[in-house]
Design a protein around this motif. Structure first.
Motif, PDB file in Angstrom:
ATOM      1  N   MET A 291       0.826  -1.202   0.000  1.00  0.00           N
ATOM      2  CA  MET A 291       0.000   0.000   0.000  1.00  0.00           C
ATOM      3  C   MET A 291       0.866   1.260   0.000  1.00  0.00           C
ATOM      4  N   ALA A 292       1.965   1.219   0.722  1.00  0.00           N
ATOM      5  CA  ALA A 292       2.863   2.371   0.733  1.00  0.00           C
ATOM      6  C   ALA A 292       3.450   2.627  -0.647  1.00  0.00           C
ATOM      7  N   ASN A 293       3.572   1.587  -1.456  1.00  0.00           N
ATOM      8  CA  ASN A 293       4.160   1.714  -2.790  1.00  0.00           C
ATOM      9  C   ASN A 293       3.130   2.005  -3.882  1.00  0.00           C
ATOM     10  N   GLY A 294       1.840   2.115  -3.508  1.00  0.00           N
ATOM     11  CA  GLY A 294       0.855   2.541  -4.490  1.00  0.00           C
ATOM     12  C   GLY A 294      -0.418   1.731  -4.588  1.00  0.00           C
ATOM     13  N   VAL A 295      -0.512   0.603  -3.885  1.00  0.00           N
ATOM     14  CA  VAL A 295      -1.753  -0.169  -3.889  1.00  0.00           C
ATOM     15  C   VAL A 295      -2.779   0.551  -3.018  1.00  0.00           C
ATOM     16  N   THR A 296      -3.974   0.744  -3.535  1.00  0.00           N
ATOM     17  CA  THR A 296      -5.029   1.368  -2.743  1.00  0.00           C
ATOM     18  C   THR A 296      -5.940   0.341  -2.082  1.00  0.00           C
ATOM     19  N   THR A 297      -6.044  -0.847  -2.692  1.00  0.00           N
ATOM     20  CA  THR A 297      -6.953  -1.868  -2.178  1.00  0.00           C
ATOM     21  C   THR A 297      -6.276  -3.228  -2.222  1.00  0.00           C
ATOM     22  N   PRO A 298      -5.777  -3.713  -1.087  1.00  0.00           N
ATOM     23  CA  PRO A 298      -5.254  -5.078  -1.079  1.00  0.00           C
ATOM     24  C   PRO A 298      -6.404  -6.082  -1.096  1.00  0.00           C
ATOM     25  N   ALA A 299      -6.251  -7.124  -1.886  1.00  0.00           N
ATOM     26  CA  ALA A 299      -7.213  -8.228  -1.905  1.00  0.00           C
ATOM     27  C   ALA A 299      -6.450  -9.473  -1.475  1.00  0.00           C
ATOM     28  N   ILE A 300      -6.372  -9.687  -0.177  1.00  0.00           N
ATOM     29  CA  ILE A 300      -5.593 -10.783   0.391  1.00  0.00           C
ATOM     30  C   ILE A 300      -6.130 -12.110  -0.123  1.00  0.00           C
ATOM     31  N   ALA A 301      -5.244 -12.927  -0.669  1.00  0.00           N
ATOM     32  CA  ALA A 301      -5.606 -14.259  -1.159  1.00  0.00           C
ATOM     33  C   ALA A 301      -4.901 -15.279  -0.279  1.00  0.00           C
ATOM     34  N   LEU A 302      -5.661 -15.921   0.569  1.00  0.00           N
ATOM     35  CA  LEU A 302      -5.074 -16.879   1.510  1.00  0.00           C
ATOM     36  C   LEU A 302      -4.630 -18.137   0.782  1.00  0.00           C
ATOM     37  N   MET A 303      -3.420 -18.581   1.105  1.00  0.00           N
ATOM     38  CA  MET A 303      -2.914 -19.859   0.603  1.00  0.00           C
ATOM     39  C   MET A 303      -2.805 -20.876   1.739  1.00  0.00           C
ATOM     40  N   THR A 304      -3.368 -20.524   2.890  1.00  0.00           N
ATOM     41  CA  THR A 304      -3.306 -21.391   4.058  1.00  0.00           C
ATOM     42  C   THR A 304      -4.083 -22.675   3.804  1.00  0.00           C
ATOM     43  N   GLN A 305      -3.542 -23.777   4.260  1.00  0.00           N
ATOM     44  CA  GLN A 305      -4.205 -25.061   4.131  1.00  0.00           C
ATOM     45  C   GLN A 305      -5.181 -25.259   5.299  1.00  0.00           C
ATOM     46  N   GLY A 306      -6.314 -25.929   5.043  1.00  0.00           N
ATOM     47  CA  GLY A 306      -7.252 -26.214   6.124  1.00  0.00           C
ATOM     48  C   GLY A 306      -8.224 -25.080   6.365  1.00  0.00           C
ATOM     49  N   ASP A 307      -8.825 -25.056   7.571  1.00  0.00           N
ATOM     50  CA  ASP A 307      -9.826 -24.068   7.949  1.00  0.00           C
ATOM     51  C   ASP A 307      -9.217 -22.667   7.913  1.00  0.00           C
ATOM     52  N   PRO A 308      -9.805 -21.747   7.143  1.00  0.00           N
ATOM     53  CA  PRO A 308      -9.206 -20.424   6.999  1.00  0.00           C
ATOM     54  C   PRO A 308      -9.535 -19.458   8.131  1.00  0.00           C
ATOM     55  N   ALA A 309     -10.422 -19.814   9.030  1.00  0.00           N
ATOM     56  CA  ALA A 309     -10.930 -18.854  10.005  1.00  0.00           C
ATOM     57  C   ALA A 309      -9.833 -18.216  10.830  1.00  0.00           C
ATOM     58  N   ALA A 310      -8.886 -19.020  11.325  1.00  0.00           N
ATOM     59  CA  ALA A 310      -7.825 -18.477  12.185  1.00  0.00           C
ATOM     60  C   ALA A 310      -6.978 -17.463  11.426  1.00  0.00           C
ATOM     61  N   ALA A 311      -6.666 -17.781  10.160  1.00  0.00           N
ATOM     62  CA  ALA A 311      -5.844 -16.871   9.362  1.00  0.00           C
ATOM     63  C   ALA A 311      -6.576 -15.567   9.090  1.00  0.00           C
ATOM     64  N   ILE A 312      -7.860 -15.642   8.774  1.00  0.00           N
ATOM     65  CA  ILE A 312      -8.648 -14.442   8.499  1.00  0.00           C
ATOM     66  C   ILE A 312      -8.705 -13.553   9.741  1.00  0.00           C
ATOM     67  N   ARG A 313      -8.918 -14.143  10.884  1.00  0.00           N
ATOM     68  CA  ARG A 313      -8.979 -13.361  12.116  1.00  0.00           C
ATOM     69  C   ARG A 313      -7.621 -12.783  12.478  1.00  0.00           C
ATOM     70  N   ALA A 314      -6.560 -13.540  12.230  1.00  0.00           N
ATOM     71  CA  ALA A 314      -5.229 -13.052  12.573  1.00  0.00           C
ATOM     72  C   ALA A 314      -4.806 -11.883  11.704  1.00  0.00           C
ATOM     73  N   LEU A 315      -5.270 -11.834  10.470  1.00  0.00           N
ATOM     74  CA  LEU A 315      -4.869 -10.761   9.546  1.00  0.00           C
ATOM     75  C   LEU A 315      -5.750  -9.529   9.621  1.00  0.00           C
ATOM     76  N   GLY A 316      -6.844  -9.620  10.368  1.00  0.00           N
ATOM     77  CA  GLY A 316      -7.749  -8.484  10.477  1.00  0.00           C
ATOM     78  C   GLY A 316      -7.082  -7.278  11.129  1.00  0.00           C
ATOM     79  N   LEU A 317      -7.593  -6.109  10.862  1.00  0.00           N
ATOM     80  CA  LEU A 317      -7.019  -4.877  11.411  1.00  0.00           C
ATOM     81  C   LEU A 317      -7.629  -4.495  12.740  1.00  0.00           C
ATOM     82  N   LYS A 318      -8.617  -5.235  13.201  1.00  0.00           N
ATOM     83  CA  LYS A 318      -9.254  -4.937  14.504  1.00  0.00           C
ATOM     84  C   LYS A 318      -9.156  -6.151  15.408  1.00  0.00           C
TER      85      LYS A 318
END
Length: 318
Positions: A291-318
């Motif tokens: 984002m500092a280099n010019g991206v206005t909207t990151p669209a995170i694409a998870l490559m995590t194996q298994g249940d994604p819930a933990a990864a989604i919560r860990a990457l959240g900004l709140k």
């Protein structure tokens, strides 16, 4: 401009019908957007339609819909329908896709990709405003189409772009660009071509992320994905343009038919540039570098194996 924090849907490792609770939670975790992809899994529109109902605060976007695999009028109808269902919350991202998806999987000639995107973009501008379109474009013809559903406002149009020609088209005739499979430093090379069309253009980046995954595991998964993508002609040409000489041994091994050697030839440094991995806090910092280099909207694409819930919560900004 509002700070955006997007994620790619649907989530892998969880049945689509079971994703409601997690998508409903996204705004509370700090996510502002959900962006769909279309290759050999779900179509681009259905997961967004579900997200629109499940989490009405989220912005919705396609990244991307191929311009070849739907007729122009059908594409306009799909976009207008979702834009009408989620007024002011939908952005349509279109692109060429690749010869693999278009020609090998769908039996459609992958010809004149730049012109096809340009023509589709120009058609959609008119069609999504409700204008009657009769036009002989370079790559298709439309005779007397008028959309029966017109969203107010019409959705922004974004173009998936890799090299200068398409990047400039995105800046000149679209509302922004969607970029993919590049490092944070590569963003500095790419974005100026879009900004030739204006400094306010949106830059959406699909960023591949594996949070809280050890380096060996992350690199093993990432190498397979890199090999799968970087040997597709459009992505190889992109990285050749970027000057990624470190991938030459991989390309040579792939061309010789030695897939095992091709995987082994991908350096750790390239993997670490193109796929964000490590502790979640480190991953958030890496995304913010994009984002500092010019991206206005990151669209995170998870490559995590298994249940994604933990990864989604860990990457959240709140």
């Amino acid at each position: 401009m509002e700070r955006r924090w997007g994620i790619t849907v649907p989530f892998q490792g969880l049945p689509l019908a079971d994703q409601r609770e997690l998508i409903t939670e996204l705004p509370d975790l700090g996510y502002t957007d959900v962006w769909s992809a279309e290759a050999n899994g779900t179509d681009a529109f259905t997961p967004l339609a579900l997200a629109s109902a499940w989490a009405p605060k989220l912005r919705l976007g396609t990244a991307i819909v191929p311009v070849y695999t739907r007729g122009p009028a059908t594409l306009a109808m799909s976009a207008a329908t979702l834009a009408a269902a989620a007024p002011g919350r939908f952005a349509l991202g279109i692109g060429t896709s690749s010869n693999v998806i278009v020609q090998r999987w769908n039996g459609i000639p992958f010809e004149e990709p730049y012109k096809r995107v340009r023509d589709t973009l120009r058609f959609l501008r008119k069609a999504l405003r409700g204008e009657k379109v009769t036009e002989n474009y370079a790559t298709f013809q439309v005779q007397g189409f008028t959309a029966g559903v017109v969203a107010d406002p019409p959705p922004p149009l974004l173009v998936a772009a890799l090299r200068p020609g398409m990047l400039r088209l995105a800046g000149r005739e679209a509302d922004g660009a969607i970029i993919n499979w590049l490092s944070a430093d590569d963003v500095r090379t790419v974005v100026p071509h879009v900004h030739e069309g204006g400094p306010d253009k949106e830059i959406v980046a699909r960023i591949f992320v594996m949070p809280d995954t050890d380096a060996d595991t992350a690199r093993g998964v990432a190498r397979r994905q890199i090999a799968a993508y970087m040997n597709v002609p459009v992505y190889r040409a992109f990285h050749e343009w970027l000057g990624r000489e470190e991938l030459k041994p991989m390309w040579q091994a792939w061309e010789s038919g030695d897939r095992k050697a091709a995987l082994a030839a991908i350096p750790d440094s390239v993997v670490d540039d193109l796929v964000v991995h490590g502790p979640a806090a480190h991953c958030r910092e890496r995304i913010q570098q994009y984002m500092a280099n010019g991206v206005t909207t990151p669209a995170i694409a998870l490559m995590t194996q298994g249940d994604p819930a933990a990864a989604i919560r860990a990457l959240g900004l709140k």
